[in-house]
Design a protein around this motif. Structure first.
Motif, PDB file in Angstrom:
ATOM      1  N   ASP A 244       0.643  -1.173  -0.030  1.00  0.00           N
ATOM      2  CA  ASP A 244      -0.108   0.028  -0.081  1.00  0.00           C
ATOM      3  C   ASP A 244       0.983   1.274  -0.108  1.00  0.00           C
ATOM      4  OD1 ASP A 244      -2.254   1.930   0.552  1.00  0.00           O
ATOM      5  OD2 ASP A 244      -1.118   1.896   2.468  1.00  0.00           O
ATOM      6  N   GLU A 245       1.751   1.583   1.110  1.00  0.00           N
ATOM      7  CA  GLU A 245       2.595   2.315   1.262  1.00  0.00           C
ATOM      8  C   GLU A 245       3.377   3.006  -0.201  1.00  0.00           C
ATOM      9  OE1 GLU A 245       3.738   5.898   3.352  1.00  0.00           O
ATOM     10  OE2 GLU A 245       2.318   4.136   3.914  1.00  0.00           O
ATOM     11  N   ARG A 246       3.974   1.850  -0.631  1.00  0.00           N
ATOM     12  CA  ARG A 246       4.760   2.254  -2.268  1.00  0.00           C
ATOM     13  C   ARG A 246       3.850   2.207  -3.158  1.00  0.00           C
ATOM     14  NH1 ARG A 246      10.054   0.412  -1.023  1.00  0.00           N
ATOM     15  NH2 ARG A 246      10.200  -0.034   1.084  1.00  0.00           N
ATOM     16  N   LEU A 247       2.678   1.988  -3.172  1.00  0.00           N
ATOM     17  CA  LEU A 247       1.890   2.199  -4.312  1.00  0.00           C
ATOM     18  C   LEU A 247       1.429   3.727  -4.310  1.00  0.00           C
ATOM     19  CD1 LEU A 247      -0.927  -0.889  -4.447  1.00  0.00           C
ATOM     20  CD2 LEU A 247       0.869  -0.209  -6.235  1.00  0.00           C
ATOM     21  N   ARG A 248       1.025   4.108  -2.866  1.00  0.00           N
ATOM     22  CA  ARG A 248       0.642   5.665  -2.796  1.00  0.00           C
ATOM     23  C   ARG A 248       1.895   6.625  -3.213  1.00  0.00           C
ATOM     24  NH1 ARG A 248      -0.184   7.952   1.747  1.00  0.00           N
ATOM     25  NH2 ARG A 248       0.980   6.351   3.131  1.00  0.00           N
ATOM     26  N   ARG A 249       3.062   6.083  -2.869  1.00  0.00           N
ATOM     27  CA  ARG A 249       4.095   7.137  -3.145  1.00  0.00           C
ATOM     28  C   ARG A 249       4.589   6.867  -4.767  1.00  0.00           C
ATOM     29  NH1 ARG A 249       7.215   5.197   2.162  1.00  0.00           N
ATOM     30  NH2 ARG A 249       8.788   4.281   0.640  1.00  0.00           N
ATOM     31  N   GLY A 250       3.884   6.070  -5.395  1.00  0.00           N
ATOM     32  CA  GLY A 250       4.071   5.957  -6.812  1.00  0.00           C
ATOM     33  C   GLY A 250       5.439   4.876  -6.907  1.00  0.00           C
ATOM     34  N   GLU A 251       5.941   4.292  -6.234  1.00  0.00           N
ATOM     35  CA  GLU A 251       7.399   3.624  -6.248  1.00  0.00           C
ATOM     36  C   GLU A 251       6.959   2.285  -6.907  1.00  0.00           C
ATOM     37  OE1 GLU A 251       9.633   5.231  -2.234  1.00  0.00           O
ATOM     38  OE2 GLU A 251       8.860   3.409  -2.438  1.00  0.00           O
ATOM     39  N   LEU A 252       5.769   1.837  -6.878  1.00  0.00           N
ATOM     40  CA  LEU A 252       4.992   0.690  -7.343  1.00  0.00           C
ATOM     41  C   LEU A 252       4.015   0.998  -8.160  1.00  0.00           C
ATOM     42  CD1 LEU A 252       5.610  -2.134  -4.971  1.00  0.00           C
ATOM     43  CD2 LEU A 252       7.025  -1.864  -6.786  1.00  0.00           C
ATOM     44  N   VAL A 253       3.524   0.095  -9.330  1.00  0.00           N
ATOM     45  CA  VAL A 253       2.282   0.378 -10.049  1.00  0.00           C
ATOM     46  C   VAL A 253       1.605  -0.964  -9.892  1.00  0.00           C
ATOM     47  CG1 VAL A 253       1.337   0.547 -12.401  1.00  0.00           C
ATOM     48  CG2 VAL A 253       3.433   1.996 -11.574  1.00  0.00           C
ATOM     49  N   SER A 254       0.286  -1.330  -9.829  1.00  0.00           N
ATOM     50  CA  SER A 254      -0.452  -2.197  -9.621  1.00  0.00           C
ATOM     51  C   SER A 254      -0.849  -2.769 -11.354  1.00  0.00           C
ATOM     52  CB  SER A 254      -1.917  -2.096  -8.966  1.00  0.00           C
ATOM     53  OG  SER A 254      -2.664  -3.377  -8.988  1.00  0.00           O
ATOM     54  N   LEU A 255      -0.613  -3.984 -11.435  1.00  0.00           N
ATOM     55  CA  LEU A 255      -0.517  -4.455 -12.874  1.00  0.00           C
ATOM     56  C   LEU A 255      -2.060  -4.886 -13.178  1.00  0.00           C
ATOM     57  CD1 LEU A 255       2.966  -6.023 -13.134  1.00  0.00           C
ATOM     58  CD2 LEU A 255       2.301  -3.788 -13.734  1.00  0.00           C
TER      59      LEU A 255
END
Length: 315
Positions: A244-255
């Protein structure tokens, strides 16, 4: 019905109708009628009648956990009501898996302590399976499928996993358009064999078995896999409470946000479990209510993955 449950549990403990009747101080015929009435109401056979001892059927074994939980809940409710004005003091022991505990249980414990200044919390973070009786734990957080029917379980949240990659990885290697395209990508996964249930598994694909993905990095620590994904080393399939945290920061993208598998009938989940009959009932109930409020519905860590990186927490 409650009296029927009491008789059923007593018969299981005694092993036969006559001993149960003595323990309950009633006639054997009364015990027999209660069991027969319960079987008729449930539409199942609870016991196989042998010459010496009654043996639980599979249905009876399954129903036993439910019966014990119902009686325990009723007893605890009576206790809580009789002591409703008692001052809340003393210690409450809570156990949780290490990473989940640090990220999501510890903050809830802190706010719980502020709300109830008379209560002390012994928070134990460990990835080993805690035996609540041996370790004298009041509440344990369990992630996955529950296997112990003796425990009283309170549902906290569904367990969702997402396929994620860093923007850098996608820019360099491209974004998979279908789940089968994962076979042509670097995938980061756990080193334990077999693959834990639910990982790299998707409805209607590969006959329900994990995809035979490949990657240069395997690890038995999910935080390490998460960091490697952020660094651009591959695609991960991790729980939303972790990414969750990494998605919010844009460090990861949900595919593939819709391919999390949480809607399946037997999907694993996150529960808080406790032993029936343990002390500190009221404190345990208060903590469970506090934990549910802290997590929210849907869980705050699922709000980002379902709405996109612009979503914010609302605890």
């Amino acid at each position: 019905m409650l009296k029927d449950l009491e008789v059923f549990v007593a018969v299981v403990a005694a092993g036969n109708f006559s001993t149960a009747a003595l323990d309950l101080d009633v006639a054997v015929s009364s015990v027999t009628r209660r069991i027969e009435g319960l079987e008729q109401a449930l539409g199942v056979t609870l016991f196989r009648r042998g010459s010496r001892k009654l043996v639980l059927t599979d249905a009876g074994q399954f129903f036993l956990g439910t019966a014990r939980n119902v009686l325990s809940e009723l007893s605890e409710a009576r206790e809580a009501m009789s002591n409703s004005d008692a001052e809340l003091r003393g210690q409450l022991t809570v156990a949780a898996p290490g990473v989940f505990g640090r990220m999501h249980v510890a903050p809830a414990v802190q706010s719980f302590l502020r709300t109830y200044p008379g209560i002390e919390v012994d928070l134990r973070l460990s990835d080993r399976l805690i035996d609540l009786s041996v370790d004298r734990v009041d509440i344990a957080i369990r992630i996955g499928r529950l296997t112990d029917g003796e425990l009283i379980a309170s549902h906290l949240a569904p367990l969702r996993r997402l396929l994620c990659a860093s923007p850098g990885y996608l820019e360099k290697y491209g974004r998979p358009e279908t789940l089968k395209d994962l076979l042509d990508h670097e995938c980061l996964t756990v080193s334990s064999k077999p693959t834990p249930r639910g990982w790299w598994t998707f409805p209607g694909l590969n006959r329900g078995a994990p995809l035979p993905i490949k990657g240069r990095l395997q690890c038995d620590d999910t935080e390490t896999l998460l960091d490697a994904a952020v660094a651009g080393f591959g695609i991960v399939h991790l729980a939303t409470w972790l990414v969750d945290e990494r998605l919010r920061r844009g460090e990861l993208v949900s595919l593939f946000p819709s391919e999390d598998g949480s809607a399946a009938k037997d999907a694993p989940a996150i529960h808080a479990v406790r032993l029936p009959g343990r002390s500190h009932v009221k404190k345990a109930r208060l903590f469970l209510e506090h934990m549910r409020d802290h997590v929210g519905t849907p869980p705050y860590w699922d709000q980002t993955s379902s709405r996109g990186p612009e979503a914010t927490r609302n605890r």
